[in-house]
Design an enzyme around this catalytic site. Structure first.
Site, mmCIF file in Angstrom:
data_model
loop_
_atom_site.group_PDB
_atom_site.id
_atom_site.type_symbol
_atom_site.label_atom_id
_atom_site.label_comp_id
_atom_site.label_asym_id
_atom_site.label_seq_id
_atom_site.Cartn_x
_atom_site.Cartn_y
_atom_site.Cartn_z
ATOM 1 N N LYS A 68 95.454 -48.384 -19.013
ATOM 2 C CA LYS A 68 94.679 -48.990 -18.105
ATOM 3 C C LYS A 68 92.883 -48.905 -18.481
ATOM 4 O O LYS A 68 93.217 -46.957 -18.822
ATOM 5 C CB LYS A 68 95.236 -48.894 -16.956
ATOM 6 C CG LYS A 68 94.715 -48.992 -15.543
ATOM 7 C CD LYS A 68 95.216 -48.822 -14.350
ATOM 8 C CE LYS A 68 94.419 -49.315 -13.496
ATOM 9 N NZ LYS A 68 94.858 -48.824 -12.012
ATOM 10 N N SER A 143 96.687 -52.547 -8.983
ATOM 11 C CA SER A 143 95.257 -52.422 -9.702
ATOM 12 C C SER A 143 95.454 -52.397 -10.959
ATOM 13 O O SER A 143 94.589 -53.268 -11.337
ATOM 14 C CB SER A 143 94.424 -51.487 -9.504
ATOM 15 O OG SER A 143 94.732 -50.297 -9.277
ATOM 16 N N SER A 167 99.383 -49.202 -7.012
ATOM 17 C CA SER A 167 99.028 -50.377 -8.129
ATOM 18 C C SER A 167 100.047 -50.365 -9.357
ATOM 19 O O SER A 167 99.813 -50.225 -10.734
ATOM 20 C CB SER A 167 98.000 -49.835 -8.862
ATOM 21 O OG SER A 167 96.774 -50.031 -7.870
HETATM 22 N N1 GLN Z 1 95.670 -52.202 -3.214
HETATM 23 C C1 GLN Z 1 95.846 -50.079 -2.791
HETATM 24 C C2 GLN Z 1 94.196 -50.494 -3.049
HETATM 25 O O1 GLN Z 1 93.366 -51.154 -2.923
HETATM 26 C C3 GLN Z 1 96.796 -49.210 -4.159
HETATM 27 C C4 GLN Z 1 95.527 -49.042 -5.644
HETATM 28 C C5 GLN Z 1 96.280 -48.388 -5.741
HETATM 29 O O2 GLN Z 1 97.026 -47.743 -6.006
HETATM 30 N N2 GLN Z 1 95.336 -48.460 -6.786
HETATM 31 O O3 GLN Z 1 94.284 -49.171 -2.768
#
Ligand code: GLN
Length: 472
Positions: A68, A143, A167
């Site tokens: 990532k 994400s 995410s």
């Molecule tokens: N979708 C969640 C957020 O926007 C989780 C994102 C994540 O786990 N990095 O914060």
């Protein structure tokens, strides 16, 4: 389809170890596939003919990996999906990545993500959205959508991402692959560009649970550079369970009813039936405070991010805008460098932490977090695992939720409670709904990764999900 594409990463590693496959051949095969990617899954791909000195005798067998974007990787763009870190090339490598390289996995690519990991669709990337290989008009989740889409499409054999509120698990579900969020503290956060430090945790994206165990085995461990990294109390073993005899599964009413799509619930129930056939007992239970998880998360995560992102001022890294004076340079840099979702969260978080409001918002959200952790503690007295659908729906159309942040936030409904409690959870593919993958989430007590992987392995065999339709 080529033979190499059919191999899981563990199978490819075994062939390299046995001398039946040359690691350079494997590297070039995936490098060419990654370079031909048309899902916008990558922010950088290594074009070398031969990866830098990697010892394929390690447990990861020279099998290339996708990382990532937000993991600092020395000399390689590490931008966290943000314009404010455009072409930032760190002078050092994140501990998790270094451990993977030391175990024999060369870094093939950096994967696309929502900016600073804020989002559930990878549409918040400054480098454009990633497409879902199952249906290119749809999102891969987020994400860590680039990592999930790339593994599903077979443009990398495996990848890592981070999970703050879902995410890893949610994009794994939407792309039909395995995603594991370890116990908070199992993997070092050193060199992981921070979003919300009390929640961020790195973990694997793989085609199956054996590959996930191999990556976790290599990544986990204490780290003098991260005082919250404890590692795991026992070595990660490769899962081998074939049944669920004596396993007690708890199904929380709050996360398996209203708001979950019918097709997702149908797949979930079918998997519960399989679990019973494998010998598990399945019982309904309650996590009474879990429905408040999203509200607490969307105060705690923005509060922590508003502090973590204060460092991007145009002075130390990445992008700098011109300004009339020093303050003008700071504000112009942040105005131009951050996207809308990041600004929304920095504003929310700054507000929630401001004096006079702290007790009403951040302090209260922390109390809710403690109550949610207590719900899980009580559940572990009766159950080995809590199981839920991973995401309330299947992959949605690109653009469907970008104008409505609250609709986007609802994607994390089933994953956020485990993040707040710090407990490990895995998502495995458990079928299709409308031709799109669905994920099944298994959560367990802190440091129960070996048991979670075993249960997931038994179920994975029984489900027999075929993800090869997504290979690009
Ligand atoms: N979708 C969640 C957020 O926007 C989780 C994102 C994540 O786990 N990095 O914060």
């Amino acid at each position: 389809m080529s033979d190499l594409l059919d191999l899981t990463a563990a199978e490819a590693a075994a062939r390299v170890h046995a001398g039946d496959l040359e690691r350079g051949e494997l590297w070039r095969f995936y490098r060419d596939r990654a370079l031909a990617d048309d899902l916008n899954a990558f922010t950088w791909v290594c074009t070398d003919d031969d990866p830098e000195a990697i010892d394929p005798s390690g447990s990861l067998g020279g099998v290339p990996i996708g990382i990532k974007d937000l993991f600092c990787t020395a000399g390689v763009p590490s931008q966290a999906g943000s314009k404010i870190l455009e072409d930032f090339r760190p002078p050092y490598t994140a501990t998790a990545v270094e451990r993977l390289m030391n175990a024999g996995a060369p870094v093939l690519a950096k994967t696309n993500q929502d900016e600073f990991a804020m989002g559930s669709s990878t549409e918040n990337s400054a480098y454009g959205p990633t497409l879902n290989p199952w249906d290119r008009t749809r999102v891969p989740g987020g994400s860590s959508g680039g990592s999930a889409a790339a593994v599903a499409a077979g443009t990398v054999p495996w990848a890592i991402g981070t999970d703050t509120g879902g995410s890893i698990r949610q994009p794994a579900a939407l792309c039909g692959i395995v995603g594991l969020k370890p116990t908070y503290g199992a993997v070092s956060r050193y060199g992981m560009i921070a979003f919300a430090s009390s929640l961020d945790q790195a973990g694997p994206f793989t085609r199956d649970t054996t590959d996930a165990a191999l990556l976790l085995q290599a990544m986990a461990g204490a780290d003098p550079c991260d005082s919250t990294a404890l590692g795991l109390p026992e070595p990660v073993k490769l899962p081998d369970a074939t049944d669920l005899k004596g396993i007690r599964l708890g199904v929380p009413e709050e996360l398996t009813g209203e708001g979950i799509e019918a097709g997702v619930l149908e797949a979930f129930r079918a998997t519960l039936d399989l679990a019973r056939e494998l010998g598990a007992t399945v019982e309904t239970t309650q996590l009474p405070h879990a429905p408040h998880g999203l509200a607490a998360y969307y105060l705690i995560a923005p509060a922590e991010c508003s502090s973590n992102l204060a460092r991007y001022d145009g002075v130390r890294y990445g992008f700098r805008a011109n300004g009339r004076d020093l303050l003008g340079m700071y504000t112009e840099t942040r105005e131009q460098g951050f996207g809308a979702e990041v600004k929304r969260r920095v504003m929310l978080g700054t507000y929630a932490l401001s004096s006079g409001y702290y007790d009403a918002y951040y302090g209260r959200a922390q109390k809710v977090r403690t109550l949610i952790a207590g719900d899980f503690e009580r559940a572990w007295e009766r159950f080995d695992f809590i199981v839920t659908p991973t995401a309330p729906g299947v992959a949605f159309e690109l653009g469907a939720k970008t104008a409505d942040p609250l609709a986007m936030y609802l994607n994390d409904y089933c994953t956020v409670p485990m993040s707040l409690a710090g407990t490990p959870a895995i998502s495995i593919p458990n079928g299709l709904s409308d031709g799109l993958p669905v994920g099944f989430q298994i959560a367990g007590p802190a440091f129960s990764e070996n048991r979670i992987l075993d249960a997931a392995h038994a179920l994975e065999r029984a489900i027999g999900f075929d993800g090869s339709r997504a290979f690009a």
